[in-house]
Structure formats: C-alpha cells, structure tokens
Design a protein around this motif. Sequence first.
Motif, mmCIF file in Angstrom:
data_model
loop_
_atom_site.group_PDB
_atom_site.id
_atom_site.type_symbol
_atom_site.label_atom_id
_atom_site.label_comp_id
_atom_site.label_asym_id
_atom_site.label_seq_id
_atom_site.Cartn_x
_atom_site.Cartn_y
_atom_site.Cartn_z
ATOM 1 N N THR A 33 -10.594 0.823 5.130
ATOM 2 C CA THR A 33 -9.418 -0.042 5.128
ATOM 3 C C THR A 33 -9.733 -1.394 5.755
ATOM 4 O O THR A 33 -9.392 -2.451 5.206
ATOM 5 C CB THR A 33 -8.265 0.622 5.892
ATOM 6 N N TYR B 84 -3.247 -5.469 -2.960
ATOM 7 C CA TYR B 84 -3.119 -4.018 -3.034
ATOM 8 C C TYR B 84 -4.219 -3.366 -2.210
ATOM 9 O O TYR B 84 -5.409 -3.542 -2.481
ATOM 10 C CB TYR B 84 -3.205 -3.518 -4.478
ATOM 11 N N LEU B 85 -3.799 -2.597 -1.205
ATOM 12 C CA LEU B 85 -4.727 -1.913 -0.320
ATOM 13 C C LEU B 85 -4.843 -0.453 -0.745
ATOM 14 O O LEU B 85 -3.858 0.286 -0.672
ATOM 15 C CB LEU B 85 -4.231 -1.998 1.125
ATOM 16 N N THR C 101 -5.550 3.522 -0.501
ATOM 17 C CA THR C 101 -5.279 4.460 0.582
ATOM 18 C C THR C 101 -6.584 5.158 0.949
ATOM 19 O O THR C 101 -6.998 6.134 0.317
ATOM 20 C CB THR C 101 -4.208 5.477 0.161
ATOM 21 N N ALA D 140 1.075 -6.022 -5.127
ATOM 22 C CA ALA D 140 -0.132 -5.312 -5.572
ATOM 23 C C ALA D 140 -1.027 -6.159 -6.472
ATOM 24 O O ALA D 140 -1.261 -5.844 -7.636
ATOM 25 C CB ALA D 140 0.241 -3.999 -6.262
ATOM 26 N N THR E 61 0.833 -1.199 0.000
ATOM 27 C CA THR E 61 0.000 0.000 0.000
ATOM 28 C C THR E 61 0.865 1.246 0.000
ATOM 29 O O THR E 61 2.096 1.192 0.141
ATOM 30 C CB THR E 61 -0.941 0.016 1.222
ATOM 31 N N ILE F 91 5.409 -1.070 1.979
ATOM 32 C CA ILE F 91 4.860 0.243 1.635
ATOM 33 C C ILE F 91 5.777 0.973 0.662
ATOM 34 O O ILE F 91 6.992 0.810 0.665
ATOM 35 C CB ILE F 91 4.603 1.100 2.889
#
Length: 274
Positions: free
Chosen positions: A259, A250-251, A253, A228, A7, A33
């Motif tokens: 979240t 893939y997180l 934002t 991702a 992320t 990250i």
Amino acid sequence: MQFGVSTFLTDQGIGPAELGRALEERGFDSLLIAEHSHIPVSRTSPWPGGGDLPTHYYRTLDPFVALAAAASVTERLLLGTGIALIPQRDPFHTAKETASLDLVSGGRAILGVGVGWNREEMRHHGADPRTRGRLTDERLHAIRALWTREEASYHGEFVDFDPVYSWPKPVQRPHPPIYVGGGPGAFPRVREFGDAWLANSTPPEQLGPQIAQMRETAGRDVPVSVYAIPEDAATVEAYTQLDVERVLFYLPTVPKAETLHHLDAFADVAARFR
C-alpha cells in the motif's frame, strides 16, 4: 485540483488508521471508501467491471467505523463513503452515523451516495431494485431533514415518519456535503441533492461532455470529483484540462508495505500537478 484516494478497506489490507495517517503525511486531501454489507452466494447481477467479482467486495469493513478510525489519527483528511448504498441503508442510522463521523472528525465527513448494482444484495435489505432510485431519493430527503431540523419528519412513498428528535447534528452547515455517484441517469439526483458529482472512473475524453450535460441538468456549477483513476500522469494531465475539482487514485486492497509503495507512486504523480 485536489488529489485523494479511493479504495476498498477489508480485513486483508492495510488498516484504516494506518492508511489515514499515510495519506495525510503524503499530502492527499481525501479518502473515500466503498461498502457492501454482504455478497449473496447465489447472484445473477453482473459486476459492472466484467468477469468475476474481486475478493475485496466480499470483505469490506463498515465504512463509518473505518472512517472514524482514520479520523482519530488525522487532522485535515476529508473522510467519505464512495459510495454508501442508500437503498440498503436505514435513513435514521445513516443520518446518525454521518453526523457522528462529522462530529468526531471536526467537520470532515462526506456522504458519497449511490443506488448500487447488486440486485440480490439490495433485495436482502427489503429494497426492490425496480424502485431503488425513488427509494434513494426519499431516504436522502429524510437524511437531510434529520440533519437540519430540530423536529424532523418526512412523508413519502417509501419513507414515512412523524416528527422526531435526532442528534448529534453535523458540525458542517447546513450538513456534510453529499457526493452523488452514478452516470447520466443520476444527474437529476445531482440536481436535487448534489454538493458534488462523483464520476466513477470516467475517462477524460468522455468526462468533458458529461460534465456539461450534468451541469445543464443541475442548472448550476456542481463540482466534480473523479473516483478510481489510474496512477498515470497522462491521464491526470487530461483531467487537469477539464473543470474537475478532485481526482481519486484507485488504491488496490493489499498489505501495508505494498500500500505504501502505491501511495508513494500516487504522490509522485500528484506532485507534478501541484
């Protein structure tokens, strides 16, 4: 196969400590990250994703500060950069930041590395985009020397220093794993430095031949993590048919509540393959 999350952490999304705790509670093994020091206002370098550059690129937290915050509230979660932009990073600071993260986390740091795509950004750091590959390789040699030698020195085209002392040394031996990001152009770097290859969103149908090519270039059985990926069970199923050590969902934002919803969905998909 292990499951983690990749992320962009920013000042507009969930905080790193809250995210780290939520990941460990749901059984994920890793958090990687991204970083950007800044985004130049005047930019001609095209974003590899196509179209306008997403807002989160402009607002990334410093990765080592954020990962240290996550380390403080977790016990097992692996904590890495995905990726650290080595042409833009002083090797002394990068070696010390990574070793410090490894120390405060009890040996859970991963240094994910790459050469970057934003030519204007790297020029602001004094890096010539045309030689960023050679610069990256020299800085990685220097970082390994600073991690592993009592009196470290390096003499190259871009990096040059006589013997120095640099502490702390990493907890992991001989040093934290280096995950080399990039496509086939990075395979010689995987051979030289890679404790793993970090494949960036490579679809399963393309990844199999690339893994074979990467390992042929490396001359050894380098582990593979895929950065991702979507929260799609069919895609994960396809990765399980390949020799992949880890996939990283893939997180987006987004704020905390959104979240956690994404993390629950990721956990549901991962549970089908554990």
